[in-house]
Scaffold this motif. Structure first.
Motif, short mmCIF file in Angstrom:
data_model
loop_
_atom_site.label_atom_id
_atom_site.label_comp_id
_atom_site.label_asym_id
_atom_site.label_seq_id
_atom_site.Cartn_x
_atom_site.Cartn_y
_atom_site.Cartn_z
N PHE A 1 0.84 -1.20 0.00
CA PHE A 1 0.00 0.00 0.00
C PHE A 1 0.87 1.24 0.00
CE2 PHE A 1 1.28 0.12 4.28
CZ PHE A 1 1.00 -1.09 4.88
N ARG A 2 1.97 1.19 -0.74
CA ARG A 2 2.96 2.24 -0.63
C ARG A 2 2.53 3.56 -1.28
NH1 ARG A 2 7.82 0.24 0.41
NH2 ARG A 2 8.32 2.38 0.98
N PHE A 3 1.43 3.57 -2.01
CA PHE A 3 0.99 4.81 -2.65
C PHE A 3 0.07 5.61 -1.73
CE2 PHE A 3 1.93 2.03 -6.32
CZ PHE A 3 2.92 2.80 -6.87
N HIS A 4 -0.11 5.16 -0.52
CA HIS A 4 -0.93 5.87 0.44
C HIS A 4 -0.11 6.16 1.69
CE1 HIS A 4 -3.66 3.42 -2.01
NE2 HIS A 4 -4.56 4.35 -1.82
N GLY A 5 -0.49 7.22 2.42
CA GLY A 5 0.10 7.43 3.72
C GLY A 5 -0.39 6.33 4.66
N LEU A 6 0.42 6.02 5.63
CA LEU A 6 0.07 4.95 6.56
C LEU A 6 -1.25 5.23 7.27
CD1 LEU A 6 1.14 2.29 7.80
CD2 LEU A 6 2.21 3.67 9.59
N HIS A 7 -1.58 6.50 7.43
CA HIS A 7 -2.76 6.90 8.20
C HIS A 7 -4.04 6.97 7.36
CE1 HIS A 7 -1.11 10.42 6.24
NE2 HIS A 7 -2.27 11.01 6.37
N GLU A 8 -3.96 6.80 6.06
CA GLU A 8 -5.12 7.02 5.18
C GLU A 8 -6.01 5.77 5.10
OE1 GLU A 8 -4.05 10.09 1.82
OE2 GLU A 8 -2.53 8.52 1.88
N LEU A 9 -6.56 5.39 6.23
CA LEU A 9 -7.34 4.15 6.28
C LEU A 9 -8.67 4.27 5.55
CD1 LEU A 9 -6.75 3.01 9.98
CD2 LEU A 9 -5.43 2.46 7.92
N GLU A 10 -9.35 5.38 5.71
CA GLU A 10 -10.66 5.54 5.09
C GLU A 10 -10.54 5.53 3.56
OE1 GLU A 10 -13.57 5.60 6.40
OE2 GLU A 10 -13.13 5.81 8.55
N ARG A 11 -9.55 6.23 3.06
CA ARG A 11 -9.33 6.26 1.61
C ARG A 11 -8.96 4.86 1.11
NH1 ARG A 11 -4.26 9.31 -1.33
NH2 ARG A 11 -4.55 8.44 -3.41
N LEU A 12 -8.09 4.19 1.82
CA LEU A 12 -7.69 2.86 1.42
C LEU A 12 -8.89 1.91 1.43
CD1 LEU A 12 -5.34 0.92 0.72
CD2 LEU A 12 -5.17 0.43 3.17
N ALA A 13 -9.77 2.07 2.43
CA ALA A 13 -10.96 1.21 2.52
C ALA A 13 -11.87 1.41 1.31
CB ALA A 13 -11.71 1.50 3.82
N ARG A 14 -12.09 2.66 0.91
CA ARG A 14 -12.94 2.93 -0.26
C ARG A 14 -12.36 2.30 -1.51
NH1 ARG A 14 -13.08 8.09 2.15
NH2 ARG A 14 -11.53 8.87 0.65
N GLU A 15 -11.06 2.47 -1.71
CA GLU A 15 -10.43 1.93 -2.91
C GLU A 15 -10.39 0.41 -2.88
OE1 GLU A 15 -6.66 3.76 -3.53
OE2 GLU A 15 -7.49 5.79 -3.66
N SER A 16 -10.18 -0.16 -1.70
CA SER A 16 -10.13 -1.61 -1.58
C SER A 16 -11.50 -2.23 -1.87
CB SER A 16 -9.66 -2.00 -0.17
OG SER A 16 -9.50 -3.39 -0.07
N LEU A 17 -12.56 -1.60 -1.38
CA LEU A 17 -13.91 -2.09 -1.66
C LEU A 17 -14.24 -1.96 -3.14
CD1 LEU A 17 -15.84 -0.66 1.43
CD2 LEU A 17 -15.42 -3.08 0.91
N ALA A 18 -13.79 -0.86 -3.77
CA ALA A 18 -14.03 -0.67 -5.20
C ALA A 18 -13.30 -1.74 -6.01
CB ALA A 18 -13.58 0.72 -5.63
N ARG A 19 -12.06 -2.07 -5.62
CA ARG A 19 -11.32 -3.11 -6.32
C ARG A 19 -11.99 -4.47 -6.15
NH1 ARG A 19 -6.84 -0.33 -4.39
NH2 ARG A 19 -6.62 -1.78 -2.65
N ALA A 20 -12.49 -4.73 -4.94
CA ALA A 20 -13.17 -6.01 -4.71
C ALA A 20 -14.42 -6.11 -5.58
CB ALA A 20 -13.54 -6.13 -3.23
N LYS A 21 -15.13 -4.99 -5.72
CA LYS A 21 -16.31 -4.98 -6.58
C LYS A 21 -15.91 -5.24 -8.03
CE LYS A 21 -20.21 -2.04 -7.95
NZ LYS A 21 -20.85 -0.71 -7.79
N ASP A 22 -14.81 -4.62 -8.47
CA ASP A 22 -14.33 -4.84 -9.84
C ASP A 22 -13.88 -6.28 -10.04
OD1 ASP A 22 -14.86 -2.25 -10.55
OD2 ASP A 22 -12.81 -1.53 -10.29
N ARG A 23 -13.24 -6.87 -9.02
CA ARG A 23 -12.83 -8.27 -9.14
C ARG A 23 -14.03 -9.19 -9.29
NH1 ARG A 23 -8.69 -6.87 -5.37
NH2 ARG A 23 -9.97 -7.54 -3.61
N ALA A 24 -15.09 -8.87 -8.53
CA ALA A 24 -16.32 -9.67 -8.64
C ALA A 24 -16.92 -9.53 -10.03
CB ALA A 24 -17.32 -9.23 -7.58
N GLU A 25 -16.91 -8.31 -10.56
CA GLU A 25 -17.45 -8.11 -11.91
C GLU A 25 -16.61 -8.84 -12.95
OE1 GLU A 25 -18.44 -4.56 -15.14
OE2 GLU A 25 -17.91 -4.03 -13.08
N ALA A 26 -15.27 -8.76 -12.80
CA ALA A 26 -14.38 -9.44 -13.75
C ALA A 26 -14.61 -10.94 -13.73
CB ALA A 26 -12.92 -9.11 -13.42
N ALA A 27 -14.78 -11.49 -12.51
CA ALA A 27 -15.01 -12.94 -12.40
C ALA A 27 -16.34 -13.32 -13.02
CB ALA A 27 -14.97 -13.35 -10.93
N GLY A 28 -17.33 -12.41 -12.97
CA GLY A 28 -18.64 -12.70 -13.52
C GLY A 28 -18.73 -12.50 -15.02
#
Length: 309
Positions: free
Chosen positions: A148-175
C-alpha cells in the motif's frame, strides 16, 4: 429538363457527400459539391452512415455478467500479524491496513473500528514508520511490507474505499470473464486487422495506415460520436477490471496488445473528425475528453475545433 425532374447523383458524388459530411455541415457539403441541399440531406439520411452503428456497438461490449462461484469472492480470513518495525503501534496499524487490503467488507469494518482504539494519532505513527523506513537495513534485507505504498500509513478511510471498489471490480471481472487477463475477441480482431504492421521504437503504429485499415471494416466502425464514446468506454472498462486483478494489480495490469492501443488511439482521433449531431452529443464528448485528459496538445485542439465549429 423540367423543374420536377430529379437530379441524378453518381456513386462518386454520393461517396464524396458522405466523406465531406464527416467534416462539414450539410449546407457546406451542398456548396462544395454543387448539389441541392435537399439532395444532400436525402443522401446522408439514406446512407445510415450517420446513425449509431448497432453492429459496432454489439461487438465492442463486455460479456454479460453471470454470478461467479469463485473462491476469490468468498469471505477472507485476517492476515497473520507480524512484527515488521518493532514498534507495536506502527505494526498494529500496518496489520490493520493489510486487513483492509483484503477487500472483505466485514473485515474492513472490523479493522476501521479497531483502528480507533490506537491511542497515538495515526499521522504520528505514519511519521514514525517513515523514519524507520529511512534507516539502513541490516544485512541489506528489507522486511516484507504490505502493498500500500501509494498511500500514507494513516489514510485508512481512503484505502478502505479503494479496496472495496477493487473487490467490486474483481467480482465483476469474475462474472464476465473466465480470465480477465486473456486477450478478448476484440483485441484479437485488432491484431488481425493490423497484421504485418510493425510498431516504431516507442511501440506506436503509423496513424495513417492504422486509420486506413480500420476504416476498411465499416461494420465495426463508429458512425457517430456516441459510437466513439461507447467503444472508448469498452476499453476503459476492460482495463479497469484488469487493474483489479490479483494477478496483475494496478499499474501492472495487462492493457492488451499494442494493436488494441492503436485502435483506441484511432477512435480518439475520430472525436476530432466526426461532427456532433447535436449539442448534447458535443457536451458528452467534451466531458469524456476532459475526464480522460484528452484536451491537451494538438489532439485536444482538434477535438475542440470539431465540437465548436
Amino acid at each position: 429538363m423540367t423543374a420536377s425532374t430529379k437530379q441524378r447523383v453518381s456513386e462518386e458524388q454520393r461517396r464524396r457527400v458522405l466523406e465531406l459530411r464527416r467534416r462539414l455541415s450539410l449546407r457546406e457539403v451542398a456548396t462544395a459539391t454543387g448539389l441541392p441541399l435537399g439532395t444532400v440531406k436525402t443522401l446522408v439520411s439514406r446512407s445510415g452512415a450517420f446513425r449509431d452503428n448497432r453492429e459496432h456497438r454489439a461487438f465492442f461490449t463486455l460479456p454479460p455478467f453471470c454470478p461467479s462461484a469463485s473462491t476469490d469472492l468468498s469471505p477472507r480470513s485476517a492476515p497473520p500479524q507480524r512484527a515488521i518495525t518493532g514498534d507495536k503501534e506502527v505494526d498494529a496499524l500496518l496489520w490493520l491496513r493489510e486487513c483492509i487490503e483484503t477487500g472483505d467488507e466485514a473485515l474492513i469494518g472490523i479493522a476501521l473500528e479497531a483502528s480507533k482504539r490506537i491511542a497515538t494519532p495515526h499521522r504520528k505513527l505514519d511519521q514514525r514508520f517513515r523514519e524507520w523506513e529511512a534507516r539502513p537495513y541490516r544485512l541489506g534485507l528489507k522486511p516484507g511490507i504490505p502493498p500500500f505504498r501509494f498511500h500514507g500509513l494513516h489514510e485508512l478511510e481512503r484505502l478502505a474505499r479503494e479496496s472495496l471498489a477493487r473487490a467490486k471490480d474483481r467480482a465483476e471481472a469474475a462474472g464476465r470473464f473466465g480470465n480477465v487477463n486473456a486477450d478478448t475477441d476484440q483485441e484479437h480482431w485488432c491484431c488481425v486487422v493490423l497484421a504485418g504492421m510493425e510498431p516504431d521504437e516507442f511501440g506506436l503504429y503509423d496513424d495513417g495506415e492504422v486509420s486506413e485499415r480500420f476504416k476498411a471494416h465499416p461494420d465495426r466502425l463508429a458512425h457517430t460520436l456516441a459510437d466513439c464514446l461507447h467503444e472508448l468506454d469498452y476499453w476503459n472498462d476492460l482495463w479497469r477490471l484488469r487493474r483489479a486483478s490479483r494477478e496483475a494489480p494496478g499499474a501492472y495490469a495487462y492493457e492488451g496488445p499494442g494493436e488494441a492501443s492503436a485502435r483506441r488511439f484511432f477512435v480518439e482521433g475520430l472525436l476530432a473528425e466526426i461532427r456532433p449531431r447535436n449539442r448534447d452529443e458535443a457536451k458528452a464528448v467534451l466531458r469524456h475528453a476532459d475526464a480522460r485528459d484528452l484536451l491537451n496538445g494538438v489532439k485536444g485542439d482538434a477535438i475542440l475545433e470539431n465540437l465548436i465549429s
